[in-house]
Design a protein around this motif. Structure first.
Motif, PDB file in Angstrom:
ATOM      1  N   THR A 138       0.860  -1.317   0.089  1.00 35.68           N
ATOM      2  CA  THR A 138      -0.251  -0.173  -0.115  1.00 35.68           C
ATOM      3  C   THR A 138       0.779   1.135   0.036  1.00 35.68           C
ATOM      4  OG1 THR A 138      -1.674  -1.240   1.225  1.00 35.68           O
ATOM      5  CG2 THR A 138      -1.675   1.077   1.147  1.00 35.68           C
ATOM      6  N   ARG A 189      -4.485   1.053 -11.452  1.00 33.84           N
ATOM      7  CA  ARG A 189      -3.277   1.244 -12.237  1.00 33.84           C
ATOM      8  C   ARG A 189      -3.002   0.542 -13.334  1.00 33.84           C
ATOM      9  NH1 ARG A 189       1.227   3.452  -8.208  1.00 33.84           N
ATOM     10  NH2 ARG A 189       2.437   2.859 -10.210  1.00 33.84           N
ATOM     11  N   ALA A 220      -6.750  -2.595  -1.733  1.00 31.01           N
ATOM     12  CA  ALA A 220      -5.437  -2.442  -2.448  1.00 31.01           C
ATOM     13  C   ALA A 220      -5.523  -3.125  -4.006  1.00 31.01           C
ATOM     14  CB  ALA A 220      -4.445  -3.236  -1.651  1.00 31.01           C
ATOM     15  N   LEU A 271       2.125   1.990  -3.433  1.00 31.58           N
ATOM     16  CA  LEU A 271       1.170   2.533  -4.198  1.00 31.58           C
ATOM     17  C   LEU A 271       0.884   3.936  -3.710  1.00 31.58           C
ATOM     18  CD1 LEU A 271      -1.339  -0.483  -4.314  1.00 31.58           C
ATOM     19  CD2 LEU A 271       0.362   0.307  -6.160  1.00 31.58           C
ATOM     20  N   GLU A 322       3.643  -3.856 -11.522  1.00 31.59           N
ATOM     21  CA  GLU A 322       2.107  -4.073 -11.318  1.00 31.59           C
ATOM     22  C   GLU A 322       1.489  -5.458 -11.332  1.00 31.59           C
ATOM     23  OE1 GLU A 322       3.142  -1.648 -13.100  1.00 31.59           O
ATOM     24  OE2 GLU A 322       2.289   0.429 -12.220  1.00 31.59           O
ATOM     25  N   ASN A 367       3.625   6.448  -5.349  1.00 32.56           N
ATOM     26  CA  ASN A 367       3.633   6.193  -6.842  1.00 32.56           C
ATOM     27  C   ASN A 367       5.209   5.657  -7.453  1.00 32.56           C
ATOM     28  OD1 ASN A 367       1.017   7.045  -7.508  1.00 32.56           O
ATOM     29  ND2 ASN A 367       1.611   9.356  -7.138  1.00 32.56           N
ATOM     30  N   MET A 392      -4.747  -1.487  -7.302  1.00 29.02           N
ATOM     31  CA  MET A 392      -3.951  -2.023  -8.421  1.00 29.02           C
ATOM     32  C   MET A 392      -4.446  -2.237  -9.800  1.00 29.02           C
ATOM     33  SD  MET A 392      -0.838  -2.930  -8.982  1.00 29.02           S
ATOM     34  CE  MET A 392      -0.142  -2.969  -7.070  1.00 29.02           C
TER      35      MET A 392
END
Length: 436
Positions: free
Chosen positions: A238, A341, A334, A241, A249, A244, A338
């Motif tokens: 976390t 992203r 989370a 993430l 991923e 950044n 993900m």
């Protein structure tokens, strides 16, 4: 004429609903008496075996065998009363010696003393609770002497109270003794047989449900270290993430999926056990409230003992259960981040791919226009060649033709016609593409 229900539709479960409230009546116990209570965890296969085992007891004692199993069975064989109750996870057996010898020491004679030799050894299932209850009348100050009580509990620390506003005194240790059984001593001051039976039933339920509620504690302790490990991994993921960072991923998503799978495995293995713990704990608290205890000087009451020892254990199980649910929700969040992203990255790649394809299409279109120019020249060249062959054949056949003049006029004419034809076909395909 009197009213009747014969013409009305009766619910098929109506009789069962009435019988349910009377399926487990309280015992009516005399004083003195000796009670032994055993609770065994059972499987469906073991339940069938236990019923056959109960039928065997009837044969050994010379009584007719029961032909149908019921949730609560009770039978008196002379001075021996046997009661068997079926619960969701366990079966409980209560053996009561209704006429014990009054001269013997407490717990020298028990509720199982009158059972046939070897019968109890064949009982299937896993014993979770087994204890004796010694019921006697108060017979003077000597019976109340703590030294007298302690010597029958092997010196273990006593828990005692005076329930029902002093109508009796209850002593116990909530520990196992040298014979593998727990022990309770109930001194009856002025209780009736039915009141004593209700008190004894509550003691049996408190001890049994207490042990059943604690079955989840080893599971909670075993699960906690793994939850700590997964919690730390999830915190790292976390945080990466949130920062950044340039992370992989797909790899992180695979790791999150693995954590989610382990959590679901723990939940599948423990959810029923933790839920049962909460249910049993509520039953214990309800039975403790019904005791209406008064404190005996210098000793914890049963309620105080349970509040101090049992409640923290149940809270531990509840905390682990809630932590599992919290971890599951956090992993889901989370995973959603993900996946978002990953989807954004895929959309960016798709946009770049579309831009690249658009550039290639434009280049191909330009190349196509260039090729069209070459194709007009090539087609004109071949058509003029065919025309030249035709003119030579006609000239050789006797026709007076000026071949050079005809070819000179034909070249720009053919080229213009070929160009117009190619453009017409090109625009036709464009119209077809737009229409599609």
């Amino acid at each position: 004429m009197g009213s009747s229900l014969s013409a009305l539709a009766i619910h098929p479960l109506r009789d069962d609903l009435y019988d349910e409230l009377h399926s487990r009546p309280f015992q009516v116990l005399p004083t003195p008496a000796r009670v032994t209570h055993i609770a065994v965890l059972t499987t469906p296969e073991e339940r069938d075996s236990q019923f056959q085992h109960l039928q065997e007891l009837h044969r050994l004692l010379g009584h007719p065998e029961p032909d149908q199993e019921v949730s609560c069975f009770e039978k008196t064989f002379g001075n021996l009363r046997v009661r068997r109750e079926m619960h969701m996870e366990f079966a409980s057996y209560t053996f009561i010696n209704l006429d014990p010898a009054e001269t013997g020491a407490p717990f020298a004679e028990t509720g199982i003393s009158l059972l046939p030799d070897g019968w109890l050894d064949k009982l299937t299932g896993t014993v979770i609770a087994a204890f004796h209850i010694h019921l006697q009348t108060q017979a003077g100050q000597g019976m109340e002497d703590l030294d007298y009580v302690r010597q029958h509990f092997e010196g273990l620390r006593l828990v005692g109270s005076s329930p029902q506003e002093g109508a009796a005194r209850v002593w116990g240790t909530f520990q196992l003794h040298s014979d593998g059984f727990g022990r309770f001593m109930v001194m009856n001051h002025h209780m009736s047989d039915s009141q004593l039976g209700r008190l004894t039933q509550r003691l049996m339920e408190i001890e049994t449900y207490r042990l059943m509620s604690l079955l989840a504690l080893p599971l909670a302790r075993e699960t906690s270290p793994t939850l700590n490990e997964m919690d730390q991994k999830l915190a790292v993921i976390t945080q990466s993430l949130a920062d950044n960072d340039d992370v992989d991923e797909p790899a992180l998503l695979a790791e999150l999926t693995a954590i989610a799978a382990r959590i679901e495995a723990f939940r599948a293995h423990s959810t029923f056990r933790f839920s049962a713990t909460r249910a049993y704990h509520r039953l214990v608290l309800a039975r403790l409230e019904a005791l209406r205890e008064d404190e005996l000087s210098g000793h914890l009451t049963i309620t105080e003992f349970m509040t101090r020892r049992l409640t923290p254990a149940v809270k531990t199980c509840e905390a682990v259960s809630e932590r599992l649910e919290d971890l599951s929700r956090r992993v889901d969040r989370a995973s959603d981040m993900m996946r978002t992203r990953v989807e954004l990255a895929i959309q960016s790649q798709n946009q770049q791919l579309l831009s690249s394809m658009d550039r290639r299409s434009k280049i191909q279109l330009m190349m196509q226009h260039t090729v069209e120019g070459f194709s007009v020249v090539a087609i004109t060249y071949y058509l003029i060649g065919l025309l030249k062959l035709g003119l030579e054949s006609m000239y050789d056949s006797g026709f007076d033709l000026n071949k050079s003049l005809i070819l000179g006029i034909a070249i720009p004419t053919v080229m213009a016609l070929v160009y117009l034809g190619v453009r017409t076909v090109h625009h036709r395909f464009i119209r077809m593409a737009k229409g599609q």
